[in-house]
Scaffold this motif. Structure first.
Motif, PDB file in Angstrom:
ATOM      1  N   HIS A   1       6.689  -2.286   4.512  1.00  0.00           N
ATOM      2  CA  HIS A   1       5.383  -2.955   4.439  1.00  0.00           C
ATOM      3  C   HIS A   1       4.916  -3.234   5.860  1.00  0.00           C
ATOM      4  O   HIS A   1       5.228  -4.271   6.453  1.00  0.00           O
ATOM      5  CB  HIS A   1       5.488  -4.257   3.641  1.00  0.00           C
ATOM      6  CG  HIS A   1       5.841  -4.063   2.204  1.00  0.00           C
ATOM      7  ND1 HIS A   1       4.927  -3.676   1.248  1.00  0.00           N
ATOM      8  CD2 HIS A   1       7.030  -4.183   1.553  1.00  0.00           C
ATOM      9  CE1 HIS A   1       5.520  -3.572   0.073  1.00  0.00           C
ATOM     10  NE2 HIS A   1       6.795  -3.871   0.223  1.00  0.00           N
ATOM     11  N   VAL A   2       4.179  -2.285   6.437  1.00  0.00           N
ATOM     12  CA  VAL A   2       3.761  -2.405   7.834  1.00  0.00           C
ATOM     13  C   VAL A   2       2.583  -3.373   7.932  1.00  0.00           C
ATOM     14  O   VAL A   2       1.606  -3.270   7.196  1.00  0.00           O
ATOM     15  CB  VAL A   2       3.403  -1.027   8.421  1.00  0.00           C
ATOM     16  CG1 VAL A   2       4.662  -0.170   8.553  1.00  0.00           C
ATOM     17  CG2 VAL A   2       2.371  -0.294   7.574  1.00  0.00           C
ATOM     18  N   ARG A   3       2.698  -4.315   8.859  1.00  0.00           N
ATOM     19  CA  ARG A   3       1.666  -5.331   9.051  1.00  0.00           C
ATOM     20  C   ARG A   3       1.376  -5.498  10.539  1.00  0.00           C
ATOM     21  O   ARG A   3       1.769  -6.468  11.174  1.00  0.00           O
ATOM     22  CB  ARG A   3       2.116  -6.672   8.438  1.00  0.00           C
ATOM     23  CG  ARG A   3       2.282  -6.664   6.926  1.00  0.00           C
ATOM     24  CD  ARG A   3       0.953  -6.445   6.226  1.00  0.00           C
ATOM     25  NE  ARG A   3       1.058  -6.567   4.786  1.00  0.00           N
ATOM     26  CZ  ARG A   3       1.339  -5.565   3.960  1.00  0.00           C
ATOM     27  NH1 ARG A   3       1.552  -4.345   4.442  1.00  0.00           N
ATOM     28  NH2 ARG A   3       1.397  -5.761   2.646  1.00  0.00           N
TER      29      ARG A   3
ATOM     30  N   THR B   1       1.098 -11.885   3.215  1.00  0.00           N
ATOM     31  CA  THR B   1       0.348 -10.645   3.011  1.00  0.00           C
ATOM     32  C   THR B   1       1.236  -9.527   2.476  1.00  0.00           C
ATOM     33  O   THR B   1       0.738  -8.432   2.209  1.00  0.00           O
ATOM     34  CB  THR B   1      -0.301 -10.178   4.326  1.00  0.00           C
ATOM     35  OG1 THR B   1       0.711  -9.665   5.218  1.00  0.00           O
ATOM     36  CG2 THR B   1      -1.031 -11.323   5.010  1.00  0.00           C
ATOM     37  N   ALA B   2       2.541  -9.791   2.351  1.00  0.00           N
ATOM     38  CA  ALA B   2       3.479  -8.778   1.846  1.00  0.00           C
ATOM     39  C   ALA B   2       4.373  -9.393   0.772  1.00  0.00           C
ATOM     40  O   ALA B   2       5.590  -9.499   0.940  1.00  0.00           O
ATOM     41  CB  ALA B   2       4.322  -8.229   2.993  1.00  0.00           C
ATOM     42  N   PRO B   3       3.784  -9.818  -0.351  1.00  0.00           N
ATOM     43  CA  PRO B   3       4.569 -10.516  -1.385  1.00  0.00           C
ATOM     44  C   PRO B   3       5.657  -9.658  -2.018  1.00  0.00           C
ATOM     45  O   PRO B   3       6.584 -10.195  -2.620  1.00  0.00           O
ATOM     46  CB  PRO B   3       3.504 -10.912  -2.423  1.00  0.00           C
ATOM     47  CG  PRO B   3       2.394  -9.932  -2.226  1.00  0.00           C
ATOM     48  CD  PRO B   3       2.373  -9.645  -0.756  1.00  0.00           C
ATOM     49  N   GLU B   4       5.563  -8.343  -1.892  1.00  0.00           N
ATOM     50  CA  GLU B   4       6.555  -7.460  -2.497  1.00  0.00           C
ATOM     51  C   GLU B   4       7.660  -7.053  -1.521  1.00  0.00           C
ATOM     52  O   GLU B   4       8.499  -6.204  -1.851  1.00  0.00           O
ATOM     53  CB  GLU B   4       5.871  -6.213  -3.055  1.00  0.00           C
ATOM     54  CG  GLU B   4       4.883  -6.519  -4.183  1.00  0.00           C
ATOM     55  CD  GLU B   4       4.209  -5.268  -4.712  1.00  0.00           C
ATOM     56  OE1 GLU B   4       4.456  -4.182  -4.155  1.00  0.00           O
ATOM     57  OE2 GLU B   4       3.439  -5.387  -5.685  1.00  0.00           O
ATOM     58  N   ALA B   5       7.689  -7.650  -0.352  1.00  0.00           N
ATOM     59  CA  ALA B   5       8.745  -7.318   0.607  1.00  0.00           C
ATOM     60  C   ALA B   5      10.114  -7.657   0.023  1.00  0.00           C
ATOM     61  O   ALA B   5      10.286  -8.660  -0.668  1.00  0.00           O
ATOM     62  CB  ALA B   5       8.523  -8.083   1.911  1.00  0.00           C
TER      63      ALA B   5
END
Length: 390
Positions: free
Chosen positions: A211-213, A244-248
């Motif tokens: 999950h690139v942020r 912003t990445a709840p599925e990490a």
């Protein structure tokens, strides 16, 4: 800084005052004067929700409290408590300190990254600048794992991996590299914070399971410190980025094992890993029972004034051939091959142990074994992995 727990971000304490009249054990209400109305008052205090309900009967009784009414009132009060607790949940605000999430209680599990008690939080990797102008670092000492990577021109970058504790902010943050995807796949689908990359690498990162942020994608999670020179002044707020990445992915086994030091090993006071334009030295401190870190001959200090000092240092020998990518100056980016097998030196408890590492594929963790085939146990605490040329 407290140990991170999941899933709650903070605790909400509740108190209620109840009295029992007759057969009604839920709550006693009173009316004042001739008023038979029930009064339920919810008073909010900082971090605490309280409910109080009282009724008085003065003069003539204007009504009776039935068992059904008392139960109904109890349900209303319980609903108010739930709403109050939900409304009170929040996150840490921006700051320069190391305050992390408030734990709800002692961790019930052990971190697969450090061997210490910690509930399995989401995995966040942060790319750190390691040039001289980027120092001192902030929040790197709170990472579970620290990776030292060779980049263009023989310089180094750092990657901090967080799952047990989240500082309020960390940095300075710099750009990602092509081999970061291979390294991070053993963590599942972690989140990755970085400043940016060349446009030619953007599509590759976007298609990866990570999950690139980067800064431009979620600017609300980043900020710049005015007292540091650009571009060495970009910092990230871990909690804001993870929202912003709840599925990490959450922390899981990556092959590390922890326990008492094995027999053998060579007494070692210091070990240095050098790249063309960077050096990384680890000096054993018997009083701290840790390895004091130095970069380019100077103590590796944190913004809090403390020198970085992990309990375990792994010097992993890998191939680092040129990749097809280059930096803005045209220098070739090395590709760090973390899949395969090879030799590694593990530093712990003032001794050096020669081991072999193995990682069959990118989705597998990395194991370290002694010459007799037994797993090499690490000391509990932060682990540094330094990639060195074969």
């Amino acid at each position: 800084m407290t140990a991170r727990s999941a899933p709650a971000d903070r605790t909400t304490s509740t108190t209620s005052t109840t009295r029992t009249t007759g057969r009604t054990a839920d709550r006693t209400t009173r009316t004042t004067g001739r008023t038979a109305d029930r009064i339920t008052r919810i008073t909010r205090t900082t971090g605490t929700t309280r409910t109080t309900g009282t009724t008085r009967t003065a003069g003539r009784t204007a009504g009776r409290i039935t068992r059904r009414g008392a139960r109904l009132l109890a349900l209303v009060a319980a609903g108010a408590l739930t709403l109050g607790a939900a409304a009170d949940a929040g996150s840490q605000s921006r700051g320069s300190g190391d305050n992390g999430r408030v734990a709800a209680g002692p961790p019930s599990q052990v971190s697969p990254f450090t061997g210490r008690p910690a509930d399995p939080g989401q995995v966040l990797a942060v790319k750190f600048d390691n040039s001289r102008k980027a120092r001192p670092h902030q929040g790197l000492d709170k990472a579970d794992l620290v990776y030292v990577e060779k980049v263009e021109g023989g310089m180094s970058r750092l990657m901090g991996v967080y799952a047990s504790r989240l500082p309020s902010s960390v940095g300075p943050v710099r750009s990602a590299r092509v081999s970061d995807v291979e390294l991070l796949r053993q963590f599942g689908n972690p989140a990755l914070a970085y400043s940016g990359v060349r446009s030619s690498l953007t599509k590759y990162l976007d298609r990866s399971p990570v999950h690139v942020r980067p800064h431009k994608r979620v600017p609300e999670a980043y900020f710049r410190k005015p007292d540091r020179p650009t571009p060495h002044n970009l910092f990230v707020e871990p909690e804001a980025l993870l929202r912003t990445a709840p599925e990490a992915s959450r922390a899981a086994d990556i092959g590390f094992r922890f326990g008492p030091a094995p027999q053998g090993g060579v007494p070692t006071d210091s070990r240095t890993v050098r790249y063309t334009a960077a050096s990384h030295t680890f000096n054993w401190s018997p009083s701290l029972h840790r390895w004091r870190v130095s970069f380019d001959g100077a103590p590796a200090m944190q913004a809090n004034g403390r020198q970085m000092a992990p309990r375990t240092v792994v010097i992993q020998h890998v191939a680092m051939p040129p990749s097809k990518y280059r930096d803005v100056n045209g220098a070739v980016t090395p590709y760090i091959k973390t899949v395969g097998q090879g030799t590694a030196t593990v530093l712990r408890d003032g001794r050096a142990y020669e081991t072999r590492w193995s990682r069959p594929d990118a989705d597998s963790g990395t194991t370290f074994t002694l010459p007799d085939g037994r797993p090499m146990p690490f000391a509990k605490g932060q682990v540094w992995v330094v990639y060195a040329d074969r």
